[in-house]
Design a protein around this motif. Structure first.
Motif, mmCIF file in Angstrom:
data_model
loop_
_atom_site.group_PDB
_atom_site.id
_atom_site.type_symbol
_atom_site.label_atom_id
_atom_site.label_comp_id
_atom_site.label_asym_id
_atom_site.label_seq_id
_atom_site.Cartn_x
_atom_site.Cartn_y
_atom_site.Cartn_z
ATOM 1 N N ALA A 62 19.461 20.841 -22.653
ATOM 2 C CA ALA A 62 18.202 21.665 -22.841
ATOM 3 C C ALA A 62 18.548 22.386 -23.922
ATOM 4 O O ALA A 62 19.810 22.874 -24.311
ATOM 5 N N GLY A 63 17.390 22.587 -24.776
ATOM 6 C CA GLY A 63 17.509 23.372 -26.131
ATOM 7 C C GLY A 63 17.990 22.551 -27.305
ATOM 8 O O GLY A 63 17.681 22.910 -28.492
ATOM 9 N N GLY A 64 18.195 21.115 -26.894
ATOM 10 C CA GLY A 64 18.383 20.098 -27.916
ATOM 11 C C GLY A 64 16.925 19.606 -28.466
ATOM 12 O O GLY A 64 15.917 19.937 -28.262
ATOM 13 N N SER A 65 17.161 18.638 -29.265
ATOM 14 C CA SER A 65 16.106 17.958 -29.954
ATOM 15 C C SER A 65 16.120 16.396 -29.771
ATOM 16 O O SER A 65 17.488 15.700 -29.549
ATOM 17 N N SER A 124 13.813 22.388 -29.248
ATOM 18 C CA SER A 124 13.718 23.225 -28.149
ATOM 19 C C SER A 124 13.523 22.737 -26.878
ATOM 20 O O SER A 124 12.666 23.369 -26.001
ATOM 21 N N LEU A 125 13.889 21.492 -26.349
ATOM 22 C CA LEU A 125 13.595 20.976 -25.104
ATOM 23 C C LEU A 125 14.028 21.595 -24.152
ATOM 24 O O LEU A 125 15.082 22.459 -23.745
ATOM 25 N N LYS A 126 13.234 21.542 -22.971
ATOM 26 C CA LYS A 126 13.367 22.130 -21.406
ATOM 27 C C LYS A 126 13.365 21.112 -20.661
ATOM 28 O O LYS A 126 12.798 20.077 -20.669
ATOM 29 N N PRO A 127 13.966 21.463 -19.372
ATOM 30 C CA PRO A 127 14.133 20.374 -18.493
ATOM 31 C C PRO A 127 12.734 19.787 -18.029
ATOM 32 O O PRO A 127 12.746 18.890 -17.412
ATOM 33 N N GLU A 128 11.685 20.914 -17.988
ATOM 34 C CA GLU A 128 10.495 20.488 -17.524
ATOM 35 C C GLU A 128 9.760 19.602 -18.479
ATOM 36 O O GLU A 128 8.521 18.943 -18.310
ATOM 37 N N ASP A 129 10.463 19.309 -19.602
ATOM 38 C CA ASP A 129 9.861 18.209 -20.405
ATOM 39 C C ASP A 129 10.363 16.677 -20.026
ATOM 40 O O ASP A 129 9.783 15.692 -20.540
ATOM 41 N N THR A 130 11.128 16.586 -19.109
ATOM 42 C CA THR A 130 11.593 15.588 -18.644
ATOM 43 C C THR A 130 10.334 14.522 -18.172
ATOM 44 O O THR A 130 9.834 15.160 -17.285
ATOM 45 N N ALA A 131 10.465 13.491 -18.703
ATOM 46 C CA ALA A 131 9.164 12.612 -18.313
ATOM 47 C C ALA A 131 9.277 11.103 -19.197
ATOM 48 O O ALA A 131 10.077 11.149 -20.089
ATOM 49 N N VAL A 132 8.373 10.282 -18.609
ATOM 50 C CA VAL A 132 8.151 9.184 -19.471
ATOM 51 C C VAL A 132 6.905 9.441 -20.682
ATOM 52 O O VAL A 132 5.892 9.902 -20.048
ATOM 53 N N VAL A 170 15.701 15.839 -20.002
ATOM 54 C CA VAL A 170 16.291 16.875 -20.510
ATOM 55 C C VAL A 170 17.241 17.499 -19.296
ATOM 56 O O VAL A 170 16.747 17.820 -18.456
ATOM 57 N N SER A 171 18.622 17.667 -19.482
ATOM 58 C CA SER A 171 19.339 18.284 -18.684
ATOM 59 C C SER A 171 19.426 19.496 -18.819
ATOM 60 O O SER A 171 19.602 20.218 -19.890
ATOM 61 N N SER A 172 19.822 20.321 -17.726
ATOM 62 C CA SER A 172 19.886 21.808 -17.701
ATOM 63 C C SER A 172 21.262 22.273 -17.812
ATOM 64 O O SER A 172 22.190 21.372 -17.631
#
Length: 115
Positions: free
Chosen positions: A14-17, A84-92, A113-115
């Motif tokens: 999380a927070g990464g790009s 600024s990726l968030k765990p909720e961005d996790t998807a295909v 995206v891991s928390s």
């Protein structure tokens, strides 16, 4: 026929790009719209962002200010930079090309995206 091949994706904290790209081949019209959808487990596929050949863009509210779509018309390639990726961005994440009312899809690439 149109073929879409995605690359990129993977695992990030999380927070990464992370970035993904999609190369299109085949019969591609000048007015084709390219974009990215995503689908998380148990959720419907949703539009994340799209870009017209001229450069006009659309972003879902959930990614505005964090994701950037770009397009190289000469290469028929679309890019998605995700910050600024968030765990909720996790998807295909699926690449999409739309022309003449028809939708073409890539096979999808997993972004976790891991928390």
């Amino acid at each position: 026929q149109v073929q879409l091949v995605e690359s990129g994706g993977g695992l990030v904290q999380a927070g990464g790009s992370l970035s993904v790209s999609c190369a299109a081949s085949g019969s591609i019209l000048n007015d084709a719209v390219m974009g990215w959808y995503r689908q998380a487990p148990g959720n419907p596929r949703e539009l994340v962002t799209s870009i017209f050949r001229g450069g006009s863009t659309y972003y879902a509210d959930s990614v505005k200010g964090r994701f950037t779509i770009s397009r190289d018309n000469a290469k028929n390639t679309v890019y998605l930079q995700m910050n600024s990726l968030k765990p909720e961005d996790t998807a295909v994440y699926y690449c999409n090309l739309r022309q003449y009312g028809l939708n073409y899809w890539g096979k999808g690439t997993l972004v976790t995206v891991s928390s």
